[in-house]
Write a protein that holds these residues in place. Structure first.
Motif, mmCIF file in Angstrom:
data_model
loop_
_atom_site.group_PDB
_atom_site.id
_atom_site.type_symbol
_atom_site.label_atom_id
_atom_site.label_comp_id
_atom_site.label_asym_id
_atom_site.label_seq_id
_atom_site.Cartn_x
_atom_site.Cartn_y
_atom_site.Cartn_z
ATOM 1 N N LEU A 111 0.835 -1.196 0.000
ATOM 2 C CA LEU A 111 0.000 0.000 0.000
ATOM 3 C C LEU A 111 0.872 1.250 0.000
ATOM 4 O O LEU A 111 0.614 2.223 -0.730
ATOM 5 C CB LEU A 111 -0.922 -0.018 1.222
ATOM 6 C CG LEU A 111 -1.851 1.176 1.433
ATOM 7 C CD1 LEU A 111 -2.780 1.374 0.239
ATOM 8 C CD2 LEU A 111 -2.651 0.988 2.718
ATOM 9 N N GLU A 112 1.928 1.237 0.793
ATOM 10 C CA GLU A 112 2.822 2.384 0.865
ATOM 11 C C GLU A 112 3.662 2.524 -0.406
ATOM 12 O O GLU A 112 3.972 3.644 -0.838
ATOM 13 C CB GLU A 112 3.700 2.281 2.108
ATOM 14 C CG GLU A 112 2.885 2.408 3.395
ATOM 15 C CD GLU A 112 3.734 2.389 4.655
ATOM 16 O OE1 GLU A 112 4.905 1.944 4.595
ATOM 17 O OE2 GLU A 112 3.227 2.826 5.708
ATOM 18 N N VAL A 113 4.031 1.394 -1.009
ATOM 19 C CA VAL A 113 4.727 1.463 -2.295
ATOM 20 C C VAL A 113 3.827 2.140 -3.329
ATOM 21 O O VAL A 113 4.266 3.002 -4.100
ATOM 22 C CB VAL A 113 5.140 0.056 -2.777
ATOM 23 C CG1 VAL A 113 5.616 0.095 -4.232
ATOM 24 C CG2 VAL A 113 6.250 -0.508 -1.896
ATOM 25 N N ARG A 114 2.555 1.772 -3.348
ATOM 26 C CA ARG A 114 1.614 2.403 -4.281
ATOM 27 C C ARG A 114 1.495 3.899 -4.016
ATOM 28 O O ARG A 114 1.382 4.702 -4.952
ATOM 29 C CB ARG A 114 0.243 1.734 -4.162
ATOM 30 C CG ARG A 114 0.183 0.326 -4.732
ATOM 31 C CD ARG A 114 -1.182 -0.290 -4.489
ATOM 32 N NE ARG A 114 -2.221 0.559 -5.082
ATOM 33 C CZ ARG A 114 -3.431 0.733 -4.548
ATOM 34 N NH1 ARG A 114 -3.749 0.146 -3.406
ATOM 35 N NH2 ARG A 114 -4.301 1.489 -5.146
ATOM 36 N N ALA A 115 1.518 4.284 -2.748
ATOM 37 C CA ALA A 115 1.447 5.706 -2.409
ATOM 38 C C ALA A 115 2.655 6.456 -2.944
ATOM 39 O O ALA A 115 2.534 7.563 -3.490
ATOM 40 C CB ALA A 115 1.350 5.880 -0.888
ATOM 41 N N GLU A 116 3.836 5.860 -2.824
ATOM 42 C CA GLU A 116 5.045 6.495 -3.341
ATOM 43 C C GLU A 116 5.011 6.592 -4.859
ATOM 44 O O GLU A 116 5.404 7.605 -5.447
ATOM 45 C CB GLU A 116 6.282 5.703 -2.905
ATOM 46 C CG GLU A 116 6.611 5.854 -1.432
ATOM 47 C CD GLU A 116 6.883 7.301 -1.068
ATOM 48 O OE1 GLU A 116 7.859 7.877 -1.590
ATOM 49 O OE2 GLU A 116 6.123 7.855 -0.267
ATOM 50 N N LEU A 117 4.539 5.540 -5.509
ATOM 51 C CA LEU A 117 4.469 5.550 -6.963
ATOM 52 C C LEU A 117 3.476 6.600 -7.459
ATOM 53 O O LEU A 117 3.704 7.247 -8.485
ATOM 54 C CB LEU A 117 4.092 4.163 -7.480
ATOM 55 C CG LEU A 117 5.169 3.085 -7.306
ATOM 56 C CD1 LEU A 117 4.598 1.712 -7.639
ATOM 57 C CD2 LEU A 117 6.388 3.385 -8.179
ATOM 58 N N ALA A 118 2.381 6.777 -6.733
ATOM 59 C CA ALA A 118 1.416 7.815 -7.113
ATOM 60 C C ALA A 118 2.062 9.191 -7.021
ATOM 61 O O ALA A 118 1.839 10.058 -7.879
ATOM 62 C CB ALA A 118 0.183 7.746 -6.220
ATOM 63 N N HIS A 119 2.869 9.402 -5.998
ATOM 64 C CA HIS A 119 3.599 10.667 -5.889
ATOM 65 C C HIS A 119 4.541 10.848 -7.071
ATOM 66 O O HIS A 119 4.562 11.917 -7.697
ATOM 67 C CB HIS A 119 4.392 10.702 -4.591
ATOM 68 C CG HIS A 119 5.442 11.771 -4.565
ATOM 69 N ND1 HIS A 119 5.140 13.106 -4.417
ATOM 70 C CD2 HIS A 119 6.789 11.696 -4.696
ATOM 71 C CE1 HIS A 119 6.258 13.814 -4.451
ATOM 72 N NE2 HIS A 119 7.272 12.980 -4.623
ATOM 73 N N LEU A 120 5.307 9.824 -7.376
ATOM 74 C CA LEU A 120 6.267 9.913 -8.469
ATOM 75 C C LEU A 120 5.572 10.098 -9.808
ATOM 76 O O LEU A 120 6.128 10.721 -10.721
ATOM 77 C CB LEU A 120 7.143 8.659 -8.499
ATOM 78 C CG LEU A 120 8.087 8.484 -7.309
ATOM 79 C CD1 LEU A 120 8.754 7.120 -7.348
ATOM 80 C CD2 LEU A 120 9.127 9.591 -7.289
ATOM 81 N N GLY A 121 4.362 9.568 -9.924
ATOM 82 C CA GLY A 121 3.596 9.708 -11.159
ATOM 83 C C GLY A 121 2.818 11.003 -11.249
ATOM 84 O O GLY A 121 2.051 11.199 -12.194
ATOM 85 N N GLY A 122 3.001 11.903 -10.294
ATOM 86 C CA GLY A 122 2.327 13.192 -10.349
ATOM 87 C C GLY A 122 0.860 13.151 -9.993
ATOM 88 O O GLY A 122 0.063 13.935 -10.512
ATOM 89 N N GLU A 123 0.469 12.240 -9.094
ATOM 90 C CA GLU A 123 -0.923 12.126 -8.655
ATOM 91 C C GLU A 123 -1.003 12.365 -7.149
ATOM 92 O O GLU A 123 -1.180 11.423 -6.371
ATOM 93 C CB GLU A 123 -1.480 10.752 -8.999
ATOM 94 C CG GLU A 123 -1.497 10.426 -10.476
ATOM 95 C CD GLU A 123 -2.138 9.078 -10.754
ATOM 96 O OE1 GLU A 123 -3.381 9.008 -10.786
ATOM 97 O OE2 GLU A 123 -1.389 8.100 -10.896
#
Length: 212
Positions: A111-123
């Motif tokens: 879940l936290e990995v997804r949160a980081e990826l959303a940040h990196l993806g500009g979301e």
């Protein structure tokens, strides 16, 4: 200025783990997103189906050779394939939920990995929602509001909240961010005050009043 006390660098390391710098101007590096000592379980974070089993991702074969899925996910994120990286992380999160259940260390990790990826993806809105979810899960399984992992999740949620444009989506998230921030104090100075100021601005905008 509202997000100034939470700004920091995001780092992704070329190793089978996602890393992020702490949201402080002084910090240079931060903890891995792998399950931490205080997580509710010591199950490995990479417990789940092989990444190569999902053809939708379309990752080059060379990126699938490592037994730990983080390597392929990091490679995808490095190459700007954020949707593929997020899809892979979601697959592993679902596997962790099936194998270990909600609130387990592997499920929280992904879940936290997804949160980081959303940040990196500009979301930022999605990243904020996911960090809020991670904080809620940690609290629900009995972690203390002062636990560093809980504080970090709320800090990151607030950081992302400050990045959301002043739209209805920001207003929808405001109450939950504020509620968790009041319950989980930050180690940063004036973090609650900056959040309250942002929420007040959004409230004024939502009511049609002046934004100044």
């Amino acid at each position: 200025m509202a997000a100034g006390t939470l700004e920091g660098r995001m780092l992704i390391a070329q190793e089978p783990a996602l890393h992020c710098a702490a949201f402080t101007p002084e910090a240079e590096t931060g903890p891995s997103l792998a399950p931490r000592r205080n997580a509710p379980s010591d199950e490995p974070a990479h417990s789940g189906p092989p990444l190569a089993d999902d053809p939708v991702l379309g990752l080059p074969a060379g990126e699938l050779d490592h037994p730990d899925p983080h390597a392929a996910i990091i490679a995808a994120a490095h190459n700007g394939r954020y949707e593929q990286a997020a899809a892979a992380a979601a697959i592993w999160e679902k596997a962790a939920l099936r194998s270990h259940g909600p609130g387990s260390a592997p499920a929280i990790h992904w879940l936290e990995v997804r949160a980081e990826l959303a940040h990196l993806g500009g979301e930022p809105a999605l990243s904020c929602r996911l960090w809020l979810a991670a904080a809620r899960v940690r609290l629900d399984v009995g972690q203390n509001p002062s636990d560093p992992d809980v504080v970090a999740a709320v800090d990151r949620a607030q950081h992302q909240f400050h990045q959301i444009p002043p739209t209805g989506e920001a207003w929808q998230l405001a109450a939950e961010v504020l509620r968790l921030r009041q319950h989980v104090p930050s180690g940063q100075n004036r973090v609650l005050e900056s959040l309250e100021a942002r929420v007040a601005q959004l409230r004024t905008s939502a009511s049609g009043g002046p934004t100044a």
